[in-house]
Design a protein around this motif. Structure first.
Motif, PDB file in Angstrom:
ATOM      1  N   VAL A  34       0.970  -1.206   0.141  1.00 37.31           N
ATOM      2  CA  VAL A  34      -0.134  -0.324   0.165  1.00 37.31           C
ATOM      3  C   VAL A  34       0.900   1.106   0.069  1.00 37.31           C
ATOM      4  CG1 VAL A  34      -1.957   1.029   0.782  1.00 37.31           C
ATOM      5  CG2 VAL A  34      -2.069  -1.280   1.596  1.00 37.31           C
ATOM      6  N   ARG A  35       0.823   2.187  -0.919  1.00 37.27           N
ATOM      7  CA  ARG A  35       1.650   3.415  -1.045  1.00 37.27           C
ATOM      8  C   ARG A  35       1.423   4.071  -0.900  1.00 37.27           C
ATOM      9  NH1 ARG A  35       5.958   1.391  -4.316  1.00 37.27           N
ATOM     10  NH2 ARG A  35       5.580  -0.643  -5.575  1.00 37.27           N
TER      11      ARG A  35
ATOM     12  N   ILE B 185      -4.642   4.194  -2.235  1.00 32.59           N
ATOM     13  CA  ILE B 185      -5.609   3.259  -2.992  1.00 32.59           C
ATOM     14  C   ILE B 185      -5.589   2.179  -2.799  1.00 32.59           C
ATOM     15  CG2 ILE B 185      -5.922   3.713  -5.753  1.00 32.59           C
ATOM     16  CD1 ILE B 185      -4.623   6.196  -5.703  1.00 32.59           C
ATOM     17  N   PRO B 186      -5.893   1.827  -1.421  1.00 33.32           N
ATOM     18  CA  PRO B 186      -5.314   0.272  -0.958  1.00 33.32           C
ATOM     19  C   PRO B 186      -6.506  -0.390  -2.209  1.00 33.32           C
ATOM     20  CG  PRO B 186      -6.844   1.310   0.188  1.00 33.32           C
ATOM     21  CD  PRO B 186      -6.330   2.252  -0.758  1.00 33.32           C
ATOM     22  N   GLU B 187      -5.969  -1.954  -3.041  1.00 34.94           N
ATOM     23  CA  GLU B 187      -6.235  -2.605  -3.842  1.00 34.94           C
ATOM     24  C   GLU B 187      -6.062  -4.379  -3.131  1.00 34.94           C
ATOM     25  OE1 GLU B 187      -4.296  -1.582  -6.948  1.00 34.94           O
ATOM     26  OE2 GLU B 187      -5.331  -0.074  -8.000  1.00 34.94           O
ATOM     27  N   ASP B 188      -7.355  -4.915  -3.826  1.00 33.79           N
ATOM     28  CA  ASP B 188      -6.776  -6.700  -3.744  1.00 33.79           C
ATOM     29  C   ASP B 188      -5.985  -6.939  -4.727  1.00 33.79           C
ATOM     30  OD1 ASP B 188      -8.080  -7.109  -5.853  1.00 33.79           O
ATOM     31  OD2 ASP B 188      -9.964  -7.546  -5.059  1.00 33.79           O
TER      32      ASP B 188
ATOM     33  N   GLY C 202      10.195  14.533   7.752  1.00 37.75           N
ATOM     34  CA  GLY C 202       9.613  14.128   7.937  1.00 37.75           C
ATOM     35  C   GLY C 202       8.999  12.602   6.935  1.00 37.75           C
ATOM     36  N   ARG C 203       8.720  11.430   7.880  1.00 37.99           N
ATOM     37  CA  ARG C 203       8.493   9.900   7.479  1.00 37.99           C
ATOM     38  C   ARG C 203       6.739   9.719   7.253  1.00 37.99           C
ATOM     39  NH1 ARG C 203      12.461   6.165   9.486  1.00 37.99           N
ATOM     40  NH2 ARG C 203      12.372   6.766  11.049  1.00 37.99           N
ATOM     41  N   VAL C 204       6.176   9.049   6.413  1.00 39.08           N
ATOM     42  CA  VAL C 204       4.303   8.594   6.228  1.00 39.08           C
ATOM     43  C   VAL C 204       4.993   8.072   6.002  1.00 39.08           C
ATOM     44  CG1 VAL C 204       2.598   9.419   5.581  1.00 39.08           C
ATOM     45  CG2 VAL C 204       4.551  10.910   5.843  1.00 39.08           C
ATOM     46  N   ALA C 205       3.804   6.476   6.252  1.00 36.68           N
ATOM     47  CA  ALA C 205       3.446   4.920   6.173  1.00 36.68           C
ATOM     48  C   ALA C 205       2.659   4.890   5.714  1.00 36.68           C
ATOM     49  CB  ALA C 205       4.361   3.965   6.654  1.00 36.68           C
TER      50      ALA C 205
ATOM     51  N   GLY D 117      -3.487  -5.276   7.400  1.00 37.83           N
ATOM     52  CA  GLY D 117      -2.097  -6.382   7.690  1.00 37.83           C
ATOM     53  C   GLY D 117      -1.460  -6.364   6.028  1.00 37.83           C
ATOM     54  N   ALA D 118      -1.482  -5.272   5.219  1.00 37.47           N
ATOM     55  CA  ALA D 118      -1.460  -4.418   4.230  1.00 37.47           C
ATOM     56  C   ALA D 118       0.096  -3.852   4.837  1.00 37.47           C
ATOM     57  CB  ALA D 118      -2.177  -4.977   2.580  1.00 37.47           C
ATOM     58  N   ARG D 119       1.419  -3.635   3.756  1.00 41.25           N
ATOM     59  CA  ARG D 119       2.505  -2.510   4.545  1.00 41.25           C
ATOM     60  C   ARG D 119       2.848  -2.032   3.146  1.00 41.25           C
ATOM     61  NH1 ARG D 119       2.724  -6.162   7.583  1.00 41.25           N
ATOM     62  NH2 ARG D 119       2.125  -6.445   9.966  1.00 41.25           N
TER      63      ARG D 119
END
Length: 287
Positions: free
Chosen positions: A3-4, A25-28, A76-79, A84-86
């Motif tokens: 997941v970007r 933009i989470p996808e399966d 700074g950093r963003v995630a 459970g997807a990273r």
């Protein structure tokens, strides 16, 4: 997975009010967008070590969150993650704001009005209202005014390690230069640079006629160390004729002396010849 996070703008000003947006933009596994209401975890680590955590939910396949700055400049950093997807981290830079104030540092060397000395004027280290050093390359304008009524000059500079520097050429004669610096609408208090007399003695000066030319001999001209003043020092000559008309000419000293020539009709009367050099003015002696 992955997941970007997509972040824009990539840099924001430190003040707690500017913000950037992170979008995920989470996808399966087949590329289908996740259903509306899917929770996405957003973690924003600020340069000061403070971690902000958010949990937006998807709408129309997207999840988004505003990320506000704090008070310490840096990277700074963003995630983001979901179910459970990273994914990878991305940067969000918090940049300094405009300087809270500008102060000028006066030069320490003696100032002389010789038209040759180069004088360095610099700002103190420029900090924003939170104490962050302004970014290298911040544009600073030095405004230079004189007591001789000449137009104001503007010298452009940029900061290096928070300090901006301008180099001024000394005026030809004793006078005062008033310098101020400005950037982002912030203006320093003016700094007066007083340039003193460059010549230690009243130099000898005499004039003579040479056909249709008037020759004015000046020197020796000495400095404070009983030395010849630098070659190239300007000598200004003003001749007042018997009819009241004046003419002027400028020459340059070499090894403390100069002959300044200007056209003058053989029979024309001369009332006075004045010589000015390094802030001193004398009347030349005639034949």
């Amino acid at each position: 997975d992955p997941v970007r996070p997509f972040v824009g703008a990539r840099s924001i000003e430190v003040d707690g009010e500017h913000w950037a947006m992170v979008v995920a933009i989470p996808e399966d596994a087949l590329g289908n967008p996740m259903p509306d209401g899917t929770r996405v975890e957003v973690r924003h680590l600020h340069p000061d070590g403070v971690l902000d955590e958010h949990a937006p939910t998807t709408l129309g396949g997207l999840a988004w969150q505003r990320l506000f700055s704090r008070e310490l400049a840096g990277r700074g950093r963003v995630a983001v993650s979901t179910l459970g997807a990273r994914g990878p981290e991305t940067d969000l830079v918090e940049v300094p704001g405009p300087p809270a104030a500008i102060a000028l540092v006066a030069p320490t060397e003696p100032l002389v009005g010789d038209g040759r000395q180069l004088v360095e004027v610099r700002t103190e280290r420029l900090l924003d209202r939170f104490g962050n050093e302004v970014a290298d390359g911040t544009a600073v304008a030095f405004l230079v005014d004189t007591d001789a009524g000449r137009p104001e000059r503007r010298l452009e500079a940029v900061t290096v390690q928070g300090v901006a520097t301008a180099v001024l050429e000394a005026p030809r004669t004793p006078s005062t230069l008033r310098v101020a610096a400005q950037t982002y609408g912030v203006v320093s208090a003016p700094l007066d640079l007083v340039f003193g007399v460059n010549v230690a003695n009243d130099p000898d000066a005499s004039w003579r006629r040479d056909a249709d030319t008037l020759v004015v001999s000046v020197g020796p001209v000495l400095g404070s160390l009983d030395q010849y003043v630098p070659d190239g020092t300007a000598v200004d000559v003003t001749v007042v004729g018997g009819d009241g008309e004046t003419r002027t000419a400028t020459g340059q000293l070499r090894e403390g002396v100069a002959d300044v020539r200007l056209p003058w009709a053989p029979g024309r009367a001369i009332d006075e010849v004045r010589v000015s050099v390094g802030g001193r003015t004398v009347v030349a002696v005639g034949p």
